[in-house]
Scaffold this motif. Sequence first.
Motif, PDB file in Angstrom:
ATOM      1  N   HIS A 228       0.815  -1.215   0.000  1.00  0.00           N
ATOM      2  CA  HIS A 228       0.000   0.000   0.000  1.00  0.00           C
ATOM      3  C   HIS A 228       0.849   1.266   0.000  1.00  0.00           C
ATOM      4  N   THR A 229       2.088   1.129  -0.469  1.00  0.00           N
ATOM      5  CA  THR A 229       2.988   2.283  -0.588  1.00  0.00           C
ATOM      6  C   THR A 229       3.468   2.394  -2.027  1.00  0.00           C
ATOM      7  N   ASP A 230       3.155   3.486  -2.661  1.00  0.00           N
ATOM      8  CA  ASP A 230       3.527   3.708  -4.058  1.00  0.00           C
ATOM      9  C   ASP A 230       4.796   4.550  -4.136  1.00  0.00           C
ATOM     10  N   GLY A 231       5.355   4.657  -5.338  1.00  0.00           N
ATOM     11  CA  GLY A 231       6.494   5.546  -5.546  1.00  0.00           C
ATOM     12  C   GLY A 231       7.777   4.820  -5.854  1.00  0.00           C
ATOM     13  N   LYS A 232       8.897   5.493  -5.569  1.00  0.00           N
ATOM     14  CA  LYS A 232      10.221   4.941  -5.853  1.00  0.00           C
ATOM     15  C   LYS A 232      11.014   4.769  -4.565  1.00  0.00           C
ATOM     16  N   LEU A 233      11.966   3.852  -4.614  1.00  0.00           N
ATOM     17  CA  LEU A 233      12.791   3.578  -3.444  1.00  0.00           C
ATOM     18  C   LEU A 233      13.921   4.600  -3.333  1.00  0.00           C
TER      19      LEU A 233
END
Length: 475
Positions: A228-233
């Motif tokens: 449930h966490t979007d985006g980039k590392l």
Amino acid sequence: MEAISIFDMLKIGVGPSSSHTLGPWRAAERWISELKAADLFAKVVQIKVHIYGSLSLTGKGHATDYAIMLGLSGADPITIPIDSIHSTVDTIKETQALQFDGKVELPFRPETDIVFHSKFLPFHANGLQFEALFKSGDKKVNTYYSIGGGFVVTKERKNAKRKLDAFHNFPFPVQHGAELLTYCRGQNKSISQLVLENERSLRSDEEINLRLNHIWSTMLECMYIGCHTDGKLPGGLQVRRRAFDLNQSLLNGRKSYENPIEWLETIRGTEVRFREILKWVSCFALAVNEVNASLGRVVTAPTNGSAGVIPAVLMYYMVIENHNAGFEQIKSFLLVAGEIGSIFKKGATISAAMGGCQAEIGVSSAMAAGALTELLGGSPEQVLMAAEIAMEHHLGLTCDPVAGLVQVPCIERNSMGAIKAINAAELALGSNPKDAKVSLDKVVETMWQTAKDMSSKYKETSEGGLAVGINISDC
């Protein structure tokens, strides 16, 4: 013989690495305790930390410097609020000072007081030294080795062995797989039942259950957060998180949940086809290691870099194989997994800096394969056969993290290790162990020999393999 509880193999901590993050963090805590025991803590006026070998070569990417600063500040990796990690480190950098064990302010400049050395210390590839300067002008240096899985020793012996008095309290002390089978046959017990008897010699049933439940809750929450966490590392590679999109796609619009438990029940109601099962297992594994790569809280199983395999396979059992599964099945799974991991640690290594990725993903896959086999009705012989099959097909796997980050190829390898574990369990369940040509003990021995033969370039140094073939500029 080495005394290893399942709670040694399954530790709650902060990512991205058990040997490069959790180990140095625990070493800092241990150093502080030893200073206090020697009545030296209050006399310290300056600190310097030296990092060596693999710990140094990939230390920045593994947040080793962060872990040291947090450990010196008295923070606990089990309880520290994750969102306070960066602010704590930023404060140290800005003020050029740290609160030593949260009690005494000392000058500390991370850029000069944490020194990265490329040379290796004796005994183990992950060495670090804490140097204390006292009011009297005297100096004292303590050396520690982070030997994988969050284990820290002061002097590493062959095969990463240590001796603990607690081992002699175990009613069924196990060094090798063959001994484990002998006990199971003699006592007419499953592996999980036998391991539970050993754990009972160290703590009560209530404490065992509480700690196992805490471990599973942390694993489930970690999968939930990752999905449930979007985006980039973070870290510069700009790696996009994939668990979020996979979870969304597989749930196909289902939004009727508010927490990890309800999410698990929602997944149980999804379509079960082979491709979807593969995707879900990969999703669970990716989720954990994306959280790990973001300095999130995970469970070493047996390491942070391989933390996604065991929760992914256990989640597979709960959402695909047995919708009625509850704490008793979780308990049995973790007991078996922990015991298998301990056999590898005693006979070989769980440190990628010593054995390559076979020591992390290979061991975690073997742990998960054996544990799943028992839950699916396998005999102790089939449990060890499954563990052997899983490791046999990870032998020689190198550790070559790109840019020193626990991201490429580490995150994907967790999904591959989980799938191999499930396959190994099914192969073992469909086989007669009497027909096996390779025993678990033999594959452990072979793994250790392979580790010794492997070039140091492929042991978590970022000096070989994908680590030199792929550059940040390529990404």
